[in-house]
Scaffold this motif. Sequence first.
Motif, PDB file in Angstrom:
ATOM      1  N   TYR A   1       0.840  -1.193   0.000  1.00 25.18           N
ATOM      2  CA  TYR A   1       0.000   0.000   0.000  1.00 25.18           C
ATOM      3  C   TYR A   1       0.877   1.244   0.000  1.00 25.18           C
ATOM      4  CZ  TYR A   1      -3.866   3.107   1.036  1.00 25.18           C
ATOM      5  OH  TYR A   1      -4.797   4.104   0.963  1.00 25.18           O
TER       6      TYR A   1
ATOM      7  N   TYR B   1     -10.296   3.908  -0.774  1.00 27.00           N
ATOM      8  CA  TYR B   1      -9.042   3.164  -0.633  1.00 27.00           C
ATOM      9  C   TYR B   1      -7.827   4.048  -0.886  1.00 27.00           C
ATOM     10  CZ  TYR B   1     -12.571  -0.396  -1.348  1.00 27.00           C
ATOM     11  OH  TYR B   1     -13.712  -1.127  -1.265  1.00 27.00           O
ATOM     12  N   MET B   2      -7.949   4.923  -1.879  1.00 26.58           N
ATOM     13  CA  MET B   2      -6.800   5.742  -2.246  1.00 26.58           C
ATOM     14  C   MET B   2      -7.002   7.192  -1.785  1.00 26.58           C
ATOM     15  SD  MET B   2      -4.449   3.928  -3.480  1.00 26.58           S
ATOM     16  CE  MET B   2      -4.460   2.133  -3.541  1.00 26.58           C
TER      17      MET B   2
ATOM     18  N   CYS C   1     -12.516   3.816  -5.104  1.00 26.94           N
ATOM     19  CA  CYS C   1     -11.115   4.238  -5.072  1.00 26.94           C
ATOM     20  C   CYS C   1     -10.924   5.440  -4.156  1.00 26.94           C
ATOM     21  CB  CYS C   1     -10.622   4.563  -6.475  1.00 26.94           C
ATOM     22  SG  CYS C   1     -11.418   6.017  -7.176  1.00 26.94           S
TER      23      CYS C   1
ATOM     24  N   LEU D   1     -12.832  -2.137  -7.485  1.00 26.86           N
ATOM     25  CA  LEU D   1     -11.913  -1.313  -6.698  1.00 26.86           C
ATOM     26  C   LEU D   1     -11.995   0.145  -7.124  1.00 26.86           C
ATOM     27  CD1 LEU D   1      -8.885  -3.754  -6.662  1.00 26.86           C
ATOM     28  CD2 LEU D   1     -10.053  -2.914  -4.633  1.00 26.86           C
ATOM     29  N   MET D   2     -12.216   0.370  -8.433  1.00 28.84           N
ATOM     30  CA  MET D   2     -12.299   1.749  -8.938  1.00 28.84           C
ATOM     31  C   MET D   2     -13.511   2.489  -8.361  1.00 28.84           C
ATOM     32  SD  MET D   2      -9.754   2.470 -10.645  1.00 28.84           S
ATOM     33  CE  MET D   2     -10.302   4.057 -11.240  1.00 28.84           C
TER      34      MET D   2
ATOM     35  N   LEU E   1     -14.904   1.213 -17.278  1.00 25.08           N
ATOM     36  CA  LEU E   1     -14.790   0.144 -16.279  1.00 25.08           C
ATOM     37  C   LEU E   1     -16.031   0.120 -15.398  1.00 25.08           C
ATOM     38  CD1 LEU E   1     -11.071   0.449 -15.137  1.00 25.08           C
ATOM     39  CD2 LEU E   1     -12.153  -1.596 -16.081  1.00 25.08           C
TER      40      LEU E   1
ATOM     41  N   TYR F   1      -0.127  -1.863  -6.678  1.00 22.04           N
ATOM     42  CA  TYR F   1      -0.275  -2.570  -5.406  1.00 22.04           C
ATOM     43  C   TYR F   1      -0.169  -4.078  -5.648  1.00 22.04           C
ATOM     44  CZ  TYR F   1      -2.292  -3.236  -0.701  1.00 22.04           C
ATOM     45  OH  TYR F   1      -2.503  -3.555   0.610  1.00 22.04           O
ATOM     46  N   LEU F   2      -0.900  -4.534  -6.654  1.00 18.95           N
ATOM     47  CA  LEU F   2      -0.900  -5.960  -6.973  1.00 18.95           C
ATOM     48  C   LEU F   2       0.503  -6.458  -7.292  1.00 18.95           C
ATOM     49  CD1 LEU F   2      -2.570  -8.512  -7.599  1.00 18.95           C
ATOM     50  CD2 LEU F   2      -2.756  -7.702  -9.932  1.00 18.95           C
TER      51      LEU F   2
ATOM     52  N   PHE G   1      -8.090 -10.001  -6.566  1.00 21.25           N
ATOM     53  CA  PHE G   1      -7.242  -9.568  -7.680  1.00 21.25           C
ATOM     54  C   PHE G   1      -5.949 -10.391  -7.683  1.00 21.25           C
ATOM     55  CE2 PHE G   1      -6.016  -5.222  -9.799  1.00 21.25           C
ATOM     56  CZ  PHE G   1      -6.181  -5.809 -11.036  1.00 21.25           C
TER      57      PHE G   1
ATOM     58  N   SER H   1      -2.931   2.770  -9.491  1.00 22.50           N
ATOM     59  CA  SER H   1      -2.562   2.417  -8.128  1.00 22.50           C
ATOM     60  C   SER H   1      -2.841   0.961  -7.780  1.00 22.50           C
ATOM     61  CB  SER H   1      -3.292   3.344  -7.147  1.00 22.50           C
ATOM     62  OG  SER H   1      -4.676   3.179  -7.284  1.00 22.50           O
ATOM     63  N   PHE H   2      -3.992   0.438  -8.219  1.00 22.28           N
ATOM     64  CA  PHE H   2      -4.332  -0.939  -7.837  1.00 22.28           C
ATOM     65  C   PHE H   2      -3.417  -1.965  -8.508  1.00 22.28           C
ATOM     66  CE2 PHE H   2      -8.260   1.502  -7.112  1.00 22.28           C
ATOM     67  CZ  PHE H   2      -8.373   1.303  -5.754  1.00 22.28           C
TER      68      PHE H   2
ATOM     69  N   TYR I   1     -11.220  -5.399 -10.736  1.00 24.58           N
ATOM     70  CA  TYR I   1     -10.509  -4.129 -10.930  1.00 24.58           C
ATOM     71  C   TYR I   1     -11.504  -2.965 -10.904  1.00 24.58           C
ATOM     72  CZ  TYR I   1      -7.379  -0.737 -13.233  1.00 24.58           C
ATOM     73  OH  TYR I   1      -6.635   0.361 -13.554  1.00 24.58           O
TER      74      TYR I   1
ATOM     75  N   ILE J   1      -4.846   7.019 -10.075  1.00 21.59           N
ATOM     76  CA  ILE J   1      -5.786   6.131  -9.375  1.00 21.59           C
ATOM     77  C   ILE J   1      -5.948   4.829 -10.153  1.00 21.59           C
ATOM     78  CG2 ILE J   1      -8.212   5.870  -8.718  1.00 21.59           C
ATOM     79  CD1 ILE J   1      -6.872   7.669  -6.799  1.00 21.59           C
ATOM     80  N   LEU J   2      -6.055   4.944 -11.486  1.00 15.98           N
ATOM     81  CA  LEU J   2      -6.184   3.739 -12.312  1.00 15.98           C
ATOM     82  C   LEU J   2      -4.978   2.826 -12.111  1.00 15.98           C
ATOM     83  CD1 LEU J   2      -7.549   5.137 -15.679  1.00 15.98           C
ATOM     84  CD2 LEU J   2      -8.615   3.330 -14.345  1.00 15.98           C
TER      85      LEU J   2
ATOM     86  N   TYR K   1       0.762   3.923  -2.825  1.00 13.77           N
ATOM     87  CA  TYR K   1       0.445   5.298  -2.459  1.00 13.77           C
ATOM     88  C   TYR K   1       1.501   6.258  -2.997  1.00 13.77           C
ATOM     89  CZ  TYR K   1       0.653   9.460   0.456  1.00 13.77           C
ATOM     90  OH  TYR K   1       0.757  10.746   0.878  1.00 13.77           O
TER      91      TYR K   1
ATOM     92  N   MET L   1      -8.997  -6.845  -3.252  1.00 17.60           N
ATOM     93  CA  MET L   1      -7.565  -6.838  -3.572  1.00 17.60           C
ATOM     94  C   MET L   1      -7.016  -8.267  -3.507  1.00 17.60           C
ATOM     95  SD  MET L   1      -5.718  -4.323  -4.511  1.00 17.60           S
ATOM     96  CE  MET L   1      -4.272  -4.898  -5.385  1.00 17.60           C
TER      97      MET L   1
END
Lengths: 74, 519
Positions: free
Chosen positions: A4, B210-211, B207, B203-204, B327, A37-38, B151, A33-34, B200, A30-31, A8, B148
């Motif tokens: 994370y 989370y973000m 977001c 999560l968006m 998405l 993270y993965l 994922f 970030s995941f 995915y 933001i797109l 971040y 997550m």
Amino acid sequence: MGGYGVAYAASVLMARGLPLSRYEAMQWAILASFPIYLCVVLWAFRARPLMRMWKGVLGLAGICAGLAWWMGPA
Amino acid sequence: MSWLHTWGGLITGWILFFVFLTGTAGYGEIELDRWMRPEKPLVAPEVAQADALALGLKFAETTIPDARRWLLSPPGGREQPELRYFIEDYPETEGGSGKRFSGYLDPATGEKTQYRATGGGRLLYRMHYQLHYIPRTAAAWIVGFCAMAMFAALVTGIIIHARIFKDFFTFRPGTGHRNWLDAHNVVGVLSLPFHLMITYSGLMFLCYVYMAPVIAAEYGWGEDNRRAFTDMMFLGHPLDRDTRRAAPAPSASLAPMLAEADRLWGPGNIGFVDITRPGTTAARVRIVEGTRHVAGERATLVFDGVTGTVVDGPIVNPPPRAISKTLISLHEGLFAGPVLRWLYFLAGLMGTAMIGSGLILWTKKRRARLEGRVGFSLVERLNVATVCGLSTAVAAYLWANRLLPVEMSGRAAWEAHVMFLVWAVMAAHAALRPAARAWSEQCGIAAAAFGLIPLVNALTTDRHLGASIAAGQWDLAAVDLTCLAIGIGFVAAARIAARGHQRAVPAKTISPTVHGAAE
């Protein structure tokens, strides 16, 4: 947690560094970030010695955060 | 990789099963909503949208003339089978949110309609990201953590199965845990693009939770700053959130605005009309197209509420927004017609089956080694309670909708309470019975719970299969028929589980070493 942190820091770096409008850069960040993270999570579970993983994760997060901090808020 | 897939999948699997099951039901949200309000007319009267909206406006003007927002959805399309209203008051304190009212009106008469109080399909849909009984933000974090993990489980699953193509065509029935492995792979791979997309994009959606620190780094903390980003992301323009009362002014007539929308988008294609700060100099009338698109926005017209002229409010849609918006549309699937909607539903079921089979596979692979340990039986029992117990609980939610007295106070809440009470009873049953027996018994209970829904419906309402099919109302009949099909599916599952139970008895007599070598 480490993942994370990297996600971040890297996302903030992207949001600041991309030569786009504030919204556009943030949306890319933001797109991304995941998946970032993965990738960190997957890599962390591959890296055998625990120390190396921590060094890698913290190092990466540190570099990104440092760069982002150096750029300062847009 | 394998370790992450196995253990990450196990600890989040039960919640993911809940999320996938309720989310899949959410693809039939509108149909379930209709089924759960049997007081609705079997065949909706044909009313022109403009006439219905005029009645809606009259209702809004007479009930709460001094509102900050009137939102009216005319009948038409799948989403709005009738005239819906949503009214928001001016907040009592600056920056707060005002009181909200919503309900249904008869599109032909403008009278308020009385339906039974129910959470409808909407509640199941909401559960898939809000869970139930816990604060929203907490739920968002739990679901996000699990998403997550999902994922990661998907990607590690792909890495583990490097021979994905060959494995896909492999099925080894009757080989202990291997047939579960093969089944897990088939349902996983068959709709893999769906699983990746749904995770995915899921999560968006949240977001900004989370973000949040990422957004805050550029926009600053706080609700207003967060909205500066999310309004752009979800709407493409900053939303007017001004809650101050402007000076009163006469309103422009709505009819020409609706005519303009009809001219541009074709008749009967209005999604909703959103009037903010009506009756003031700041009034704005926003009309949004009914048709949903996979990518890009629904067309929108914004009028000045006083002069009736079009106000230009261009939607900004740079590439990253187009991606995130697509998405989100793909996740919701609101653009889907009947065939694609069924595919969505099936893909959702396959996702649920992938999670369920993964959970079962965990126990099948470890039975010989770990049977008798506390942790093992905990997993085994949680599996029964989740896979069969939760399914039964969803059926119980529909039963409650039909059987709870219509006048009961707190009825809508009790429907959900019944669902979770039944789940708790099923969990207790799973904990008390021997695991193999619990499987076959609970499959039987689930089969009855789903299979009897058309019967319960026929006994309690006149919206049963005989009436709905005769009237050609297939979206209503589909709920009964799908429940019946799920019931039949559970009958088959109960037979498989019963056979597995019989096999499990002699299997125990084989020494663990022999069994272990076979692993």
